[in-house]
Each structure stands twice: as C-alpha cells, then as structure tokens.
Design a protein around this motif. Structure first.
Motif, PDB file in Angstrom:
ATOM      1  N   GLY A  98       0.803  -1.212   0.000  1.00 42.94           N
ATOM      2  CA  GLY A  98       0.000   0.000   0.000  1.00 42.94           C
ATOM      3  C   GLY A  98       0.841   1.269   0.000  1.00 42.94           C
ATOM      4  O   GLY A  98       0.417   2.309  -0.480  1.00 42.94           O
ATOM      5  N   LYS A  99       2.046   1.194   0.538  1.00 40.90           N
ATOM      6  CA  LYS A  99       2.945   2.351   0.566  1.00 40.90           C
ATOM      7  C   LYS A  99       3.699   2.529  -0.745  1.00 40.90           C
ATOM      8  O   LYS A  99       4.318   3.551  -0.974  1.00 40.90           O
ATOM      9  N   ARG A 100       3.668   1.533  -1.599  1.00 38.75           N
ATOM     10  CA  ARG A 100       4.368   1.593  -2.878  1.00 38.75           C
ATOM     11  C   ARG A 100       3.574   2.455  -3.840  1.00 38.75           C
ATOM     12  O   ARG A 100       2.399   2.209  -4.089  1.00 38.75           O
ATOM     13  N   LEU A 101       4.209   3.477  -4.391  1.00 31.86           N
ATOM     14  CA  LEU A 101       3.497   4.435  -5.227  1.00 31.86           C
ATOM     15  C   LEU A 101       3.132   3.900  -6.603  1.00 31.86           C
ATOM     16  O   LEU A 101       2.077   4.187  -7.131  1.00 31.86           O
ATOM     17  N   ASN A 102       4.006   3.117  -7.217  1.00 27.74           N
ATOM     18  CA  ASN A 102       3.767   2.667  -8.592  1.00 27.74           C
ATOM     19  C   ASN A 102       3.742   1.147  -8.688  1.00 27.74           C
ATOM     20  O   ASN A 102       4.276   0.579  -9.614  1.00 27.74           O
ATOM     21  N   GLY A 103       3.110   0.509  -7.750  1.00 32.39           N
ATOM     22  CA  GLY A 103       3.164  -0.942  -7.686  1.00 32.39           C
ATOM     23  C   GLY A 103       2.209  -1.685  -8.596  1.00 32.39           C
ATOM     24  O   GLY A 103       2.472  -2.792  -9.002  1.00 32.39           O
ATOM     25  N   GLY A 104       1.089  -1.107  -8.910  1.00 32.14           N
ATOM     26  CA  GLY A 104       0.105  -1.824  -9.707  1.00 32.14           C
ATOM     27  C   GLY A 104      -0.751  -2.713  -8.822  1.00 32.14           C
ATOM     28  O   GLY A 104      -0.751  -2.609  -7.599  1.00 32.14           O
ATOM     29  N   THR A 105      -1.453  -3.623  -9.464  1.00 28.46           N
ATOM     30  CA  THR A 105      -2.362  -4.502  -8.723  1.00 28.46           C
ATOM     31  C   THR A 105      -1.674  -5.807  -8.357  1.00 28.46           C
ATOM     32  O   THR A 105      -0.757  -6.264  -9.031  1.00 28.46           O
ATOM     33  N   ASP A 106      -2.118  -6.402  -7.293  1.00 24.34           N
ATOM     34  CA  ASP A 106      -1.654  -7.716  -6.832  1.00 24.34           C
ATOM     35  C   ASP A 106      -0.136  -7.755  -6.629  1.00 24.34           C
ATOM     36  O   ASP A 106       0.533  -8.708  -7.004  1.00 24.34           O
ATOM     37  N   LEU A 107       0.381  -6.721  -6.031  1.00 22.76           N
ATOM     38  CA  LEU A 107       1.817  -6.583  -5.816  1.00 22.76           C
ATOM     39  C   LEU A 107       2.349  -7.638  -4.844  1.00 22.76           C
ATOM     40  O   LEU A 107       3.418  -8.219  -5.065  1.00 22.76           O
ATOM     41  N   ALA A 108       1.621  -7.906  -3.772  1.00 21.64           N
ATOM     42  CA  ALA A 108       2.068  -8.876  -2.774  1.00 21.64           C
ATOM     43  C   ALA A 108       2.212 -10.274  -3.376  1.00 21.64           C
ATOM     44  O   ALA A 108       3.135 -11.012  -3.038  1.00 21.64           O
ATOM     45  N   THR A 109       1.333 -10.633  -4.292  1.00 25.75           N
ATOM     46  CA  THR A 109       1.411 -11.945  -4.941  1.00 25.75           C
ATOM     47  C   THR A 109       2.656 -12.032  -5.820  1.00 25.75           C
ATOM     48  O   THR A 109       3.353 -13.053  -5.831  1.00 25.75           O
ATOM     49  N   ARG A 110       2.950 -10.966  -6.545  1.00 23.44           N
ATOM     50  CA  ARG A 110       4.154 -10.957  -7.385  1.00 23.44           C
ATOM     51  C   ARG A 110       5.406 -11.025  -6.524  1.00 23.44           C
ATOM     52  O   ARG A 110       6.343 -11.740  -6.839  1.00 23.44           O
ATOM     53  N   TRP A 111       5.423 -10.281  -5.407  1.00 27.40           N
ATOM     54  CA  TRP A 111       6.576 -10.329  -4.510  1.00 27.40           C
ATOM     55  C   TRP A 111       6.765 -11.734  -3.945  1.00 27.40           C
ATOM     56  O   TRP A 111       7.885 -12.203  -3.812  1.00 27.40           O
ATOM     57  N   ALA A 112       5.677 -12.419  -3.614  1.00 32.04           N
ATOM     58  CA  ALA A 112       5.777 -13.773  -3.069  1.00 32.04           C
ATOM     59  C   ALA A 112       6.373 -14.733  -4.089  1.00 32.04           C
ATOM     60  O   ALA A 112       7.152 -15.626  -3.745  1.00 32.04           O
ATOM     61  N   ALA A 113       6.047 -14.541  -5.362  1.00 30.76           N
ATOM     62  CA  ALA A 113       6.513 -15.450  -6.409  1.00 30.76           C
ATOM     63  C   ALA A 113       7.927 -15.138  -6.890  1.00 30.76           C
ATOM     64  O   ALA A 113       8.700 -16.051  -7.188  1.00 30.76           O
ATOM     65  N   GLU A 114       8.287 -13.842  -6.982  1.00 34.02           N
ATOM     66  CA  GLU A 114       9.530 -13.469  -7.653  1.00 34.02           C
ATOM     67  C   GLU A 114      10.579 -12.789  -6.778  1.00 34.02           C
ATOM     68  O   GLU A 114      11.746 -12.777  -7.139  1.00 34.02           O
ATOM     69  N   CYS A 115      10.174 -12.189  -5.681  1.00 32.26           N
ATOM     70  CA  CYS A 115      11.071 -11.281  -4.955  1.00 32.26           C
ATOM     71  C   CYS A 115      11.345 -11.751  -3.534  1.00 32.26           C
ATOM     72  O   CYS A 115      10.804 -12.751  -3.079  1.00 32.26           O
ATOM     73  N   VAL A 116      12.175 -10.981  -2.866  1.00 30.78           N
ATOM     74  CA  VAL A 116      12.509 -11.227  -1.469  1.00 30.78           C
ATOM     75  C   VAL A 116      12.106  -9.988  -0.677  1.00 30.78           C
ATOM     76  O   VAL A 116      12.464  -8.867  -1.037  1.00 30.78           O
ATOM     77  N   VAL A 117      11.352 -10.202   0.385  1.00 29.35           N
ATOM     78  CA  VAL A 117      11.030  -9.125   1.313  1.00 29.35           C
ATOM     79  C   VAL A 117      11.866  -9.376   2.561  1.00 29.35           C
ATOM     80  O   VAL A 117      11.773 -10.429   3.179  1.00 29.35           O
ATOM     81  N   THR A 118      12.696  -8.396   2.900  1.00 27.72           N
ATOM     82  CA  THR A 118      13.630  -8.522   4.011  1.00 27.72           C
ATOM     83  C   THR A 118      13.237  -7.575   5.119  1.00 27.72           C
ATOM     84  O   THR A 118      12.916  -6.413   4.876  1.00 27.72           O
ATOM     85  N   ARG A 119      13.272  -8.098   6.339  1.00 24.99           N
ATOM     86  CA  ARG A 119      12.976  -7.294   7.526  1.00 24.99           C
ATOM     87  C   ARG A 119      14.299  -6.946   8.203  1.00 24.99           C
ATOM     88  O   ARG A 119      15.098  -7.832   8.503  1.00 24.99           O
ATOM     89  N   LEU A 120      14.521  -5.651   8.423  1.00 23.06           N
ATOM     90  CA  LEU A 120      15.730  -5.172   9.102  1.00 23.06           C
ATOM     91  C   LEU A 120      15.312  -4.621  10.461  1.00 23.06           C
ATOM     92  O   LEU A 120      14.692  -3.564  10.548  1.00 23.06           O
ATOM     93  N   THR A 121      15.628  -5.373  11.502  1.00 22.65           N
ATOM     94  CA  THR A 121      15.221  -5.018  12.860  1.00 22.65           C
ATOM     95  C   THR A 121      16.421  -4.494  13.631  1.00 22.65           C
ATOM     96  O   THR A 121      17.481  -5.127  13.608  1.00 22.65           O
ATOM     97  N   PRO A 122      16.278  -3.363  14.327  1.00 18.35           N
ATOM     98  CA  PRO A 122      17.410  -2.850  15.102  1.00 18.35           C
ATOM     99  C   PRO A 122      17.905  -3.878  16.116  1.00 18.35           C
ATOM    100  O   PRO A 122      17.112  -4.506  16.812  1.00 18.35           O
ATOM    101  N   VAL A 123      19.223  -4.038  16.171  1.00 18.30           N
ATOM    102  CA  VAL A 123      19.840  -4.958  17.127  1.00 18.30           C
ATOM    103  C   VAL A 123      19.809  -4.287  18.495  1.00 18.30           C
ATOM    104  O   VAL A 123      20.268  -3.156  18.652  1.00 18.30           O
ATOM    105  N   GLU A 124      19.255  -5.014  19.463  1.00 22.77           N
ATOM    106  CA  GLU A 124      19.131  -4.460  20.805  1.00 22.77           C
ATOM    107  C   GLU A 124      20.505  -4.262  21.431  1.00 22.77           C
ATOM    108  O   GLU A 124      21.392  -5.108  21.276  1.00 22.77           O
ATOM    109  N   ASP A 125      20.699  -3.157  22.100  1.00 17.38           N
ATOM    110  CA  ASP A 125      21.940  -2.803  22.799  1.00 17.38           C
ATOM    111  C   ASP A 125      23.124  -2.556  21.873  1.00 17.38           C
ATOM    112  O   ASP A 125      24.254  -2.462  22.336  1.00 17.38           O
ATOM    113  N   ALA A 126      22.899  -2.486  20.568  1.00 15.10           N
ATOM    114  CA  ALA A 126      23.994  -2.138  19.652  1.00 15.10           C
ATOM    115  C   ALA A 126      24.158  -0.626  19.685  1.00 15.10           C
ATOM    116  O   ALA A 126      23.174   0.110  19.596  1.00 15.10           O
ATOM    117  N   PRO A 127      25.393  -0.138  19.810  1.00 18.82           N
ATOM    118  CA  PRO A 127      25.571   1.317  19.856  1.00 18.82           C
ATOM    119  C   PRO A 127      25.293   1.944  18.495  1.00 18.82           C
ATOM    120  O   PRO A 127      25.516   1.338  17.456  1.00 18.82           O
TER     121      PRO A 127
END
Length: 163
Positions: A98-127
């Motif tokens: 929904g935040k993607r401006l030019n994604g088109g329709t059924d973007l999540a399905t295409r990402w599931a089939a072709e792409c990688v969605v990566t989560r970057l979580t802050p490391v706790e206690d890392a300076p």
C-alpha cells in the motif's frame, strides 16, 4: 517487541529510502524501504531494486537521512527474510504494498513469487554509529555517460552591469 532507540524509530518512520552497508559486499547502496511493525522492510529481486549481499547477510548497517538531506543516524540491523507462509508476511506485506506508489495490482502476490522481502530489525543494545570526521563522499564511478562540460551557450552578449 524490543525497545528501539527513539532516534532510530523517528528517523525510520519518516524514511522512504535508506543506505545499506552489507559487510564484505562493497560500498553502501540506496534502497526504497518502509518502517512497519518496528522494522524496516526492503523488497528486492527481479523487476525490483537490487540489494547485493543482503540475502546472505546476518547484520547490516542502515543509514538514514533527515529532512535536511544529511545523515542523522547509522544503526545495526538484524536481517530476516520474510516467508510468504508466515503470519508476518500476511500482516506486513499488504501494508508495504500500500505504501508503494507505482506498484500496480496484486503486488504482494508478485513479490511472493519473484522477490525477497527482508525485515531489518534494530539490534538491541547495539551502539549507534558515531558521526564520521569526514564527509564520507566518494568520487563518482566511471561511466561512458559522462562527458566534459562545454561552455554555456549564449545567444547574445552579456553586458557588464557595473558600467
């Protein structure tokens, strides 16, 4: 959910782009991202942005900029690949699409089939990384698209205003 440094959270909420530094993968590169569920989400793959080395990394350094365009904070993030079968995918990826401006329709399905969605979580206690002493500017990479600039074209003589 881990306690996130307030500076990281505020900068990440406002960020649409981030610079990632993957250890051993070369210079930092720019990615489109979105802050959802206490993590920064990045999509990469065919017909999406490239993220060299991100799939094999366990941690990356994330640099975010402020409203003035300059660096605000650099923090260390744990890298996690989201699986389309997970609950996290069903919760976060539709919001990300929904935040993607030019994604088109059924973007999540295409990402599931072709792409990688990566989560970057802050490391706790890392300076947080300190502000660097230099500008961290790098010279431009050589390209066949560059050329020496010519003198500006002037149709008429420019009169000296001091006379």
């Amino acid at each position: 959910m881990a306690c996130v440094e307030p500076l990281v959270e505020e900068a990440a909420k406002k960020a649409a782009i981030a610079w990632l530094t993957v250890p051993g993968a070369g210079p930092s590169y720019l990615v489109w991202c979105a802050w959802l569920g206490g993590s920064l989400l990045v999509v990469s793959g065919p017909s999406e942005q490239a993220a060299p080395g991100l799939a094999d990394a366990t941690t990356v350094d994330v640099t975010l900029r402020g409203d003035h365009g300059g660096r605000i904070v650099t923090w260390t993030a744990a890298v996690e690949r989201l699986d389309p079968a997970d609950e996290a995918w069903a919760e976060l990826v539709p919001q990300l699409a929904g935040k993607r401006l030019n994604g088109g329709t059924d973007l999540a399905t295409r990402w599931a089939a072709e792409c990688v969605v990566t989560r970057l979580t802050p490391v706790e206690d890392a300076p947080l990384a300190p502000m660097p002493d230099d500008s961290q500017a790098a010279p431009p990479k050589p390209s066949p698209a560059t050329r020496l600039p010519k003198r500006p074209f002037r149709l008429h003589k420019v009169r000296n205003a001091r006379r």
